[in-house]
Scaffold this motif. Sequence first.
Motif, mmCIF file in Angstrom:
data_model
loop_
_atom_site.group_PDB
_atom_site.id
_atom_site.type_symbol
_atom_site.label_atom_id
_atom_site.label_comp_id
_atom_site.label_asym_id
_atom_site.label_seq_id
_atom_site.Cartn_x
_atom_site.Cartn_y
_atom_site.Cartn_z
ATOM 1 N N ASN A 1 21.290 105.696 99.997
ATOM 2 C CA ASN A 1 22.100 105.052 99.192
ATOM 3 C C ASN A 1 22.479 105.872 98.075
ATOM 4 O O ASN A 1 21.692 106.082 97.208
ATOM 5 N N ASN B 1 22.214 96.293 109.799
ATOM 6 C CA ASN B 1 22.780 97.477 109.384
ATOM 7 C C ASN B 1 21.444 98.597 109.378
ATOM 8 O O ASN B 1 21.976 99.951 109.811
ATOM 9 N N ILE C 1 28.179 103.961 106.454
ATOM 10 C CA ILE C 1 29.432 104.628 106.058
ATOM 11 C C ILE C 1 29.420 106.133 106.709
ATOM 12 O O ILE C 1 28.810 107.041 105.891
ATOM 13 N N ASN D 1 26.452 99.814 98.761
ATOM 14 C CA ASN D 1 26.975 98.243 99.044
ATOM 15 C C ASN D 1 26.343 97.726 100.220
ATOM 16 O O ASN D 1 27.081 96.766 100.769
ATOM 17 N N ASN D 2 25.362 98.122 100.712
ATOM 18 C CA ASN D 2 24.561 97.611 102.015
ATOM 19 C C ASN D 2 25.554 97.794 103.210
ATOM 20 O O ASN D 2 25.424 97.160 104.229
ATOM 21 N N GLU D 3 26.509 98.761 103.202
ATOM 22 C CA GLU D 3 27.418 98.951 104.372
ATOM 23 C C GLU D 3 26.650 100.524 104.995
ATOM 24 O O GLU D 3 26.062 100.880 104.426
ATOM 25 N N LEU E 1 19.751 96.700 102.370
ATOM 26 C CA LEU E 1 20.513 96.960 103.670
ATOM 27 C C LEU E 1 20.035 95.935 104.600
ATOM 28 O O LEU E 1 18.760 95.773 104.691
ATOM 29 N N LEU F 1 24.937 104.553 102.501
ATOM 30 C CA LEU F 1 24.540 103.174 102.690
ATOM 31 C C LEU F 1 24.843 102.249 101.499
ATOM 32 O O LEU F 1 24.073 101.453 100.832
#
Length: 476
Positions: free
Chosen positions: A350, A67, A366, A362-364, A63, A360
Amino acid sequence: MKFSVIEKLLFLNALVARVGATPTVSSRISVSVNPKVQFQEIDGFGASQAFQRAEDIFGKYGLPVVNQTLVLNLLYDENFGAGFTILRNGIGSSNTSDSNFMNSIEPINPGGPNAKPEYVWDHYDSGQFPLAQQAYSRGLQTLYADAWSAPGYMKTDDDNDNGGYLCGVTNESCTTGNWMQAYANYLVQYARFYKESGVEITHLGFLNEPQFAATYASMLSNGTQAADFIRVLAKTVRKSGLNLKINCCDSIGWDDQEAMMAGLKAGPDPAINYLDVVTGHGYDSPPIYPLSTNKKTWLTEWADLTGDFTPYTFYKNGGPGEGLTWANHIQVALRDAGTSGFLYWIGAENSTTNSALINLINNEVIPSKRFWAFTQFSKFVRPGARRIEAVSSHANLTVSSFKNHNGRIATQLLNQGDLDVEVNVQVTGLKSGLSVEPYITNNDYDLELLAPIVSASGGSFQVKVPPRSMVTYLFS
């Protein structure tokens, strides 16, 4: 087709029940709010980042820093996000940090319960220490440190995992001796390490789901055995000079915690007198009634552990991970069970499941609809607020209301039905001409501020609540 008299009556009863359950758009529902009638004090809302989930936030799976800051702000910044005020730490008991294990501050058996302990402190604590620093800098008020288990060498099974009992409690002895005092010293030392490093632990616990011999860190106990240790821990905390409150017992369900109450209250020196908060989880049974205690109660862990991550569903079919489901869980716990705190299992991780409020992947970052349901409460019901009397005239429109220290009142309306409902909200003492701010969360909106409403004479205001939606109304 010909119907019998009984069939006709059953049909009519079903029709009446259906009409009563789902008000039409033209229905007028009344809600009354009375700030003069007050109930429990609120301590806050939050989650845990135990079992190395704190490291997920700090980039364990890649991450990016921008973020990392985003998720910290979403969780703990009152102005930007949910403004969570309670963080639940896991006090580690493992001699390794492999996989998701939480490492112990005393990984090696010192040789017996009376031997000098060899404590170690890495200022990291599986990522939980830097997380606590970041959370406090954003407004955290309560850090609850809770142990899933004593180190294995202090237990009857000589194992960190798979249950076992603390050596020395009622009916549980070990050839190595009584480890109750050593375990109390261990817990207090953990809090002292945090204190000396500039972070305050406010609440201390020593059990997690003591009815469940999990394959990970776990320790069994009944109410009498928990009471044995509480008396030892309370004396140790008092002698330490640390300002620590004691929690117990994080049972796997609300009914399980109620079953422990008799043991906590028994004897000439009831252990309940040394507790500050009685804690339970919602897995085996939900918090739908008050526990039999005059102590504060918290729901300290619950989550949807059954399905894939569903971030964008506030309501579809009432599933266990949906936002409206969790809005109901929180409202019922606060209103019907009288809880002062409500914590989800994991704040952010994640994962491909619903075990966290924020994912988390895909390094997003949400946020789920569950997160926004929590935010509808945590952002507007601050520590020190009091739940106040709030009554709805229809079962399909549920209500709760809270008065904050600053006089701001937050009233939550949940429309459980499939159609719009018109509502007359009557508030005792509300002046006419005041602005009411509505915030909505549903399938289409995430804590969206709607057009303000002006209160009318007589202390009322009129609103329309969309179907399967939650709206929080703020006013003074």
